[in-house]
Design a protein around this motif. Structure first.
Motif, PDB file in Angstrom:
ATOM      1  N   HIS A 145      -3.710   9.501   1.354  1.00 51.89           N
ATOM      2  CA  HIS A 145      -2.932   8.011   1.842  1.00 51.89           C
ATOM      3  C   HIS A 145      -1.798   8.876   2.839  1.00 51.89           C
ATOM      4  O   HIS A 145      -1.719   8.348   4.143  1.00 51.89           O
ATOM      5  N   HIS A 147       0.792  -1.222   0.069  1.00 51.60           N
ATOM      6  CA  HIS A 147       0.123  -0.035  -0.065  1.00 51.60           C
ATOM      7  C   HIS A 147       0.915   1.335   0.074  1.00 51.60           C
ATOM      8  O   HIS A 147       0.710   2.208  -0.716  1.00 51.60           O
ATOM      9  N   TRP A 150     -13.677   6.149  -0.245  1.00 50.78           N
ATOM     10  CA  TRP A 150     -13.255   6.553   1.139  1.00 50.78           C
ATOM     11  C   TRP A 150     -14.493   6.985   1.819  1.00 50.78           C
ATOM     12  O   TRP A 150     -15.165   7.301   1.430  1.00 50.78           O
ATOM     13  N   ASP A 154      -9.665   3.756   3.855  1.00 53.10           N
ATOM     14  CA  ASP A 154      -9.495   3.632   2.749  1.00 53.10           C
ATOM     15  C   ASP A 154     -10.261   2.418   2.535  1.00 53.10           C
ATOM     16  O   ASP A 154      -9.976   1.405   3.024  1.00 53.10           O
ATOM     17  N   HIS A 162      -7.362  -2.664  -2.443  1.00 51.22           N
ATOM     18  CA  HIS A 162      -5.974  -2.910  -2.389  1.00 51.22           C
ATOM     19  C   HIS A 162      -5.572  -2.714  -0.569  1.00 51.22           C
ATOM     20  O   HIS A 162      -4.477  -3.094  -0.275  1.00 51.22           O
TER      21      HIS A 162
HETATM   22 MN    MN Z   1      -5.326   3.101  -0.658  1.00 53.75          MN
END
Ligand code: MN
Length: 212
Positions: free
Chosen positions: A77, A27, A126, A164, A168
């Motif tokens: 992120h 990530h 998100w 998130d 992934h």
């Molecule tokens: Mn992500």
């Protein structure tokens, strides 16, 4: 300032068993790094190079799509790593707890509402807790790498908590059980940082603040 991939401030295995080491490493080193690289390419030589996140996102509708995708991805992120921690969990304190009670009734109701909102998200996106300029708290969801600073969002404000929900972020460990990942997330929320972001009256979050 020149933008760099922020250090998380904890090793990749520090969030186990809630987020496993391999998931976190990929990530950060692959997904997050790639958003940064593409964002830097997209802003190179433009006036956006000197701008803070909120200044860019507040006019996102006027910028090329790559700024929205990769600038969003890089910022989201960078914020996420700050608001999760191996010393996380527990409950919010002080001002933030008072406001949660004011706007949601109880902490448990807030937690239920945030969880329901996250569980409802279909596809990549998100879920956020945001602070409006008058201190009001709202829960909101965005698609792809959009965030609540962006002028294309219906509900806008300063993001202070984020989860998130892209595959992934959890799929290697939780497979299709995203609800379990959302449940586990409560154990790693860094309420100290979320409270700091809430109490700070400034509605911006600078790139500098998101450095480790
Ligand atoms: Mn992500």
């Amino acid at each position: 300032m020149s933008l760099k991939l922020p250090d998380m401030g904890y090793p990749y295995n520090a969030l186990e068993p809630f987020i496993d080491s391999k998931t976190l490493e990929i990530h950060h080193k692959l997904h997050h790094a790639s958003y940064l690289k593409k964002f830097l390419t997209a802003i190179k030589g433009s006036r956006l190079e000197g701008m803070e996140p909120e200044e860019i996102f507040i006019n996102i509708s006027e910028h090329p799509a790559d700024i929205r995708k990769y600038g969003g991805g890089f910022f989201n992120h960078s914020l996420l790593w700050k608001i999760i921690s191996p010393n996380g969990g527990g409950k919010p304190q002080d001002d933030l707890m008072d406001s949660i009670v004011k706007y949601f009734g109880t902490y448990e109701k807030f937690r239920e509402e945030f969880t329901n909102e996250a569980d409802k998200v279909f596809g990549s996106g998100w879920t956020w807790l945001i602070r409006k300029s008058d201190g009001e708290l709202r829960i909101t969801t965005t698609s792809n790498q959009d965030n609540p600073f962006m002028n294309v969002m219906r509900i806008r404000g300063k993001p202070i908590l984020a989860i998130d929900l892209w595959e992934h972020a959890y799929h290697m460990q939780y497979h299709n059980n995203r609800d379990d990942y959302v449940k586990a997330f409560w154990n790693i929320i860094n309420w100290h940082e979320v409270s700091r972001l809430y109490s700070k009256k400034d509605m911006q979050i600078s790139w500098f603040e998101l450095k480790a």
